[in-house]
Design a protein around this motif. Sequence first.
Motif, mmCIF file in Angstrom:
data_model
loop_
_atom_site.group_PDB
_atom_site.id
_atom_site.type_symbol
_atom_site.label_atom_id
_atom_site.label_comp_id
_atom_site.label_asym_id
_atom_site.label_seq_id
_atom_site.Cartn_x
_atom_site.Cartn_y
_atom_site.Cartn_z
ATOM 1 N N SER A 6 0.841 -1.191 0.000
ATOM 2 C CA SER A 6 0.000 0.000 0.000
ATOM 3 C C SER A 6 0.880 1.247 0.000
ATOM 4 N N PRO A 7 0.378 2.398 -0.456
ATOM 5 C CA PRO A 7 1.187 3.614 -0.490
ATOM 6 C C PRO A 7 1.675 4.001 0.897
ATOM 7 N N ALA A 8 2.847 4.623 0.956
ATOM 8 C CA ALA A 8 3.404 5.062 2.234
ATOM 9 C C ALA A 8 2.483 6.078 2.888
ATOM 10 N N ARG A 9 2.386 5.964 4.230
ATOM 11 C CA ARG A 9 1.545 6.908 4.946
ATOM 12 C C ARG A 9 2.374 8.047 5.532
ATOM 13 N N ALA A 10 1.685 9.047 6.052
ATOM 14 C CA ALA A 10 2.375 10.233 6.552
ATOM 15 C C ALA A 10 3.210 9.927 7.782
ATOM 16 N N SER A 11 2.798 8.949 8.570
ATOM 17 C CA SER A 11 3.551 8.604 9.771
ATOM 18 C C SER A 11 3.524 7.096 9.974
ATOM 19 N N ALA A 12 4.514 6.627 10.722
ATOM 20 C CA ALA A 12 4.650 5.191 10.936
ATOM 21 C C ALA A 12 3.569 4.668 11.882
ATOM 22 N N ALA A 13 3.126 3.453 11.619
ATOM 23 C CA ALA A 13 2.274 2.756 12.579
ATOM 24 C C ALA A 13 3.122 2.442 13.810
ATOM 25 N N ARG A 14 2.503 2.497 14.977
ATOM 26 C CA ARG A 14 3.238 2.274 16.222
ATOM 27 C C ARG A 14 2.588 1.128 17.002
ATOM 28 N N ILE A 15 3.400 0.127 17.323
ATOM 29 C CA ILE A 15 2.895 -1.004 18.097
ATOM 30 C C ILE A 15 3.729 -1.167 19.364
ATOM 31 N N GLY A 16 3.107 -1.744 20.386
ATOM 32 C CA GLY A 16 3.803 -2.000 21.642
ATOM 33 C C GLY A 16 3.967 -3.486 21.880
ATOM 34 N N ILE A 17 5.038 -3.845 22.561
ATOM 35 C CA ILE A 17 5.253 -5.220 23.001
ATOM 36 C C ILE A 17 5.611 -5.168 24.475
ATOM 37 N N GLY A 18 4.721 -5.707 25.306
ATOM 38 C CA GLY A 18 4.935 -5.694 26.751
ATOM 39 C C GLY A 18 4.860 -7.097 27.321
ATOM 40 N N ILE A 41 9.182 -4.096 4.884
ATOM 41 C CA ILE A 41 8.677 -3.117 5.845
ATOM 42 C C ILE A 41 9.841 -2.349 6.461
ATOM 43 N N ASP A 42 9.764 -1.035 6.389
ATOM 44 C CA ASP A 42 10.778 -0.131 6.919
ATOM 45 C C ASP A 42 10.458 0.107 8.389
ATOM 46 N N LEU A 43 11.328 -0.356 9.294
ATOM 47 C CA LEU A 43 10.984 -0.325 10.715
ATOM 48 C C LEU A 43 12.117 0.190 11.584
ATOM 49 N N ALA A 44 11.758 0.526 12.824
ATOM 50 C CA ALA A 44 12.707 0.932 13.856
ATOM 51 C C ALA A 44 12.131 0.501 15.205
ATOM 52 N N VAL A 45 12.986 0.551 16.230
ATOM 53 C CA VAL A 45 12.603 0.025 17.546
ATOM 54 C C VAL A 45 12.960 1.019 18.639
ATOM 55 N N PRO A 102 13.033 9.081 7.057
ATOM 56 C CA PRO A 102 11.805 9.343 6.289
ATOM 57 C C PRO A 102 11.354 8.059 5.582
ATOM 58 N N GLY A 103 10.062 7.846 5.577
ATOM 59 C CA GLY A 103 9.539 6.633 4.967
ATOM 60 C C GLY A 103 9.363 5.480 5.940
ATOM 61 N N LEU A 104 9.733 5.710 7.209
ATOM 62 C CA LEU A 104 9.553 4.679 8.226
ATOM 63 C C LEU A 104 8.086 4.270 8.292
ATOM 64 N N GLU A 105 7.824 2.966 8.261
ATOM 65 C CA GLU A 105 6.445 2.467 8.256
ATOM 66 C C GLU A 105 5.993 1.904 9.595
ATOM 67 N N LEU A 106 6.946 1.384 10.378
ATOM 68 C CA LEU A 106 6.568 0.690 11.609
ATOM 69 C C LEU A 106 7.554 1.009 12.716
ATOM 70 N N LEU A 107 7.014 1.425 13.861
ATOM 71 C CA LEU A 107 7.802 1.633 15.067
ATOM 72 C C LEU A 107 7.355 0.623 16.113
ATOM 73 N N ILE A 108 8.308 -0.109 16.649
ATOM 74 C CA ILE A 108 8.025 -1.104 17.685
ATOM 75 C C ILE A 108 8.524 -0.557 19.015
ATOM 76 N N PHE A 109 7.629 -0.438 19.991
ATOM 77 C CA PHE A 109 7.995 0.017 21.333
ATOM 78 C C PHE A 109 8.003 -1.200 22.262
ATOM 79 N N GLU A 110 9.174 -1.529 22.781
ATOM 80 C CA GLU A 110 9.282 -2.631 23.731
ATOM 81 C C GLU A 110 9.258 -2.074 25.148
ATOM 82 N N SER A 111 8.303 -2.515 25.937
ATOM 83 C CA SER A 111 8.237 -2.081 27.325
ATOM 84 C C SER A 111 9.330 -2.748 28.139
ATOM 85 N N GLY A 112 9.727 -2.082 29.209
ATOM 86 C CA GLY A 112 10.551 -2.768 30.185
ATOM 87 C C GLY A 112 9.759 -3.902 30.805
ATOM 88 N N GLY A 113 10.436 -4.917 31.299
ATOM 89 C CA GLY A 113 9.749 -6.051 31.909
ATOM 90 C C GLY A 113 8.886 -5.609 33.077
#
Length: 211
Positions: A6-18, A41-45, A102-113
């Motif tokens: 799908s076309p790139a969006r204006a901002s990355a989707a953000r998901i959490g992992i806890g 998928i263009d991602l960062a953590v 620029p172009g980042l699609e996915l941000l993964i946020f890992e919670s502390g334990g």
Amino acid sequence: MPPARSPARASAARIGIGGPVGSGKTALIERLIPVLTERGIDLAVVTNDLVTKEDAERLRRSGLIDPARVSAVEAGACPHTVIREDPTLNIAAGDELEAAFPGLELLIFESGGDNLASTFSLDLVDWWIFVIDVAGGDDIPRKRGPGVLRCDLLVVNKTDLAPHVGIDLPAMLAEASAVRGGKAMIATNARSGDGIAAVADAICRAVLFAP
């Protein structure tokens, strides 16, 4: 030919992992990075630890991702504080990564334990995963912690340990499904990679709107 993205969006989707300490959150991310990257998928953590940057350094050393794409937040207090009560530090870390890549699609946020009460603010993430592990005990679903009940996807990790810790895995999974009212749940073994593709599929469908 792979399906068209799908076309790139204006901002990355953000998901959490806890999830609790030792449940396998970082191991899950280590497994997800190559699977998601292979799908284009263009991602960062962004990692969260109490007073260290240990999880971030582990990912930076892994060779799985450009170290510059991993940011670390030191909570300095209960992890709930920076993923739920006041996620300002995490929001800022995510914004900085988006500006840098620029172009980042996915941000993964890992919670502390944390414990079973850990949840993510929807000001921070669009969708979130809670990770528990078989070795933590088959009574975890029965305790009905907010993390288990409210997450968008429950991951039950370390399934390979079930016979070694006296856990009836099918019964534990059935109970988890029951307390969640049938909401999404995936059993994984992050060490071997079992179930990781299914978690990646869930992320893609839920927040990237991709097959």
